[in-house]
Scaffold this motif. Structure first.
Motif, PDB file in Angstrom:
ATOM      1  N   ASP A 135     -31.977  33.944 -18.423  1.00 25.63           N
ATOM      2  CA  ASP A 135     -31.304  32.721 -17.982  1.00 25.63           C
ATOM      3  C   ASP A 135     -29.895  32.712 -18.552  1.00 25.63           C
ATOM      4  OD1 ASP A 135     -30.434  30.150 -17.400  1.00 25.63           O
ATOM      5  OD2 ASP A 135     -32.194  29.152 -18.248  1.00 25.63           O
ATOM      6  N   ARG A 136     -28.904  32.769 -17.668  1.00 20.14           N
ATOM      7  CA  ARG A 136     -27.504  32.743 -18.083  1.00 20.14           C
ATOM      8  C   ARG A 136     -26.813  31.475 -17.598  1.00 20.14           C
ATOM      9  NH1 ARG A 136     -24.658  38.202 -16.518  1.00 20.14           N
ATOM     10  NH2 ARG A 136     -22.903  36.984 -17.266  1.00 20.14           N
TER      11      ARG A 136
ATOM     12  N   SER B 196     -25.828  28.046 -23.407  1.00 16.33           N
ATOM     13  CA  SER B 196     -24.647  28.375 -24.213  1.00 16.33           C
ATOM     14  C   SER B 196     -24.940  28.270 -25.710  1.00 16.33           C
ATOM     15  CB  SER B 196     -23.478  27.473 -23.834  1.00 16.33           C
ATOM     16  OG  SER B 196     -23.782  26.135 -24.132  1.00 16.33           O
TER      17      SER B 196
ATOM     18  N   ILE C 180     -28.129  31.538 -25.990  1.00 17.62           N
ATOM     19  CA  ILE C 180     -27.889  32.804 -25.276  1.00 17.62           C
ATOM     20  C   ILE C 180     -27.889  33.968 -26.260  1.00 17.62           C
ATOM     21  CG2 ILE C 180     -25.350  32.731 -25.277  1.00 17.62           C
ATOM     22  CD1 ILE C 180     -27.461  33.900 -22.307  1.00 17.62           C
TER      23      ILE C 180
ATOM     24  N   ILE D  52     -30.406  37.117 -25.934  1.00 23.14           N
ATOM     25  CA  ILE D  52     -29.887  38.487 -25.841  1.00 23.14           C
ATOM     26  C   ILE D  52     -30.509  39.367 -26.923  1.00 23.14           C
ATOM     27  CG2 ILE D  52     -27.817  39.894 -26.180  1.00 23.14           C
ATOM     28  CD1 ILE D  52     -26.311  37.680 -24.593  1.00 23.14           C
TER      29      ILE D  52
ATOM     30  N   GLY E  88     -29.703  38.751 -14.728  1.00 20.85           N
ATOM     31  CA  GLY E  88     -29.270  37.481 -15.285  1.00 20.85           C
ATOM     32  C   GLY E  88     -29.169  36.495 -14.139  1.00 20.85           C
TER      33      GLY E  88
ATOM     34  N   TRP F  31     -22.967  39.719 -22.093  1.00 18.14           N
ATOM     35  CA  TRP F  31     -23.380  38.604 -21.252  1.00 18.14           C
ATOM     36  C   TRP F  31     -23.131  37.276 -21.945  1.00 18.14           C
ATOM     37  CZ3 TRP F  31     -28.570  39.820 -18.324  1.00 18.14           C
ATOM     38  CH2 TRP F  31     -28.304  40.758 -17.315  1.00 18.14           C
ATOM     39  N   LYS F  32     -22.790  36.278 -21.173  1.00 21.10           N
ATOM     40  CA  LYS F  32     -22.554  34.909 -21.636  1.00 21.10           C
ATOM     41  C   LYS F  32     -23.347  33.956 -20.755  1.00 21.10           C
ATOM     42  CE  LYS F  32     -19.245  36.336 -24.400  1.00 21.10           C
ATOM     43  NZ  LYS F  32     -19.753  36.967 -25.570  1.00 21.10           N
ATOM     44  N   ALA F  33     -23.404  32.713 -21.163  1.00 20.25           N
ATOM     45  CA  ALA F  33     -24.047  31.658 -20.351  1.00 20.25           C
ATOM     46  C   ALA F  33     -23.019  31.167 -19.342  1.00 20.25           C
ATOM     47  CB  ALA F  33     -24.545  30.543 -21.260  1.00 20.25           C
ATOM     48  N   ASP F  34     -22.735  31.999 -18.347  1.00 18.10           N
ATOM     49  CA  ASP F  34     -21.609  31.749 -17.446  1.00 18.10           C
ATOM     50  C   ASP F  34     -21.966  31.813 -15.953  1.00 18.10           C
ATOM     51  OD1 ASP F  34     -22.126  34.447 -17.296  1.00 18.10           O
ATOM     52  OD2 ASP F  34     -20.084  35.077 -17.765  1.00 18.10           O
TER      53      ASP F  34
END
Length: 78
Positions: A3-4, A9, A13, A17, A37, A67-70
């Motif tokens: 889940d991204r 955030s 995250i 990861i 993602g 990877w980021k929550a983006d």
């Protein structure tokens, strides 16, 4: 599958990861894998599943570490 969405955030995250990195290292040899993602849309590391080997593990691990929550909201139906 990670889940991204924006709700992931911060430390959420980062923890997800770290867990995914650990999981990737526990996949049995002679397996195939891919990592996705998702949020409002989705991305994958590979176009289709690939053989689990050192080269593909390294590629996946490097990609995931950035990877980021983006990816917007959590929209599983799409």
């Amino acid at each position: 599958l990670l889940d991204r969405s924006g709700s992931m955030s911060g430390s959420q995250i980062d923890n997800a990861i770290q867990t995914l990195q650990l999981f990737l290292r526990s996949i049995p040899r002679n397996s195939y894998f891919n990592v996705f993602g998702f949020g409002s849309n989705y991305v994958s590391i590979f176009p289709s599943s690939v053989e689990y080997n050192d080269k593909n593990l390294e590629k996946a691990s490097k990609e995931i570490s950035n990877w980021k929550a983006d990816l917007g909201g959590t929209e599983l139906l799409k």
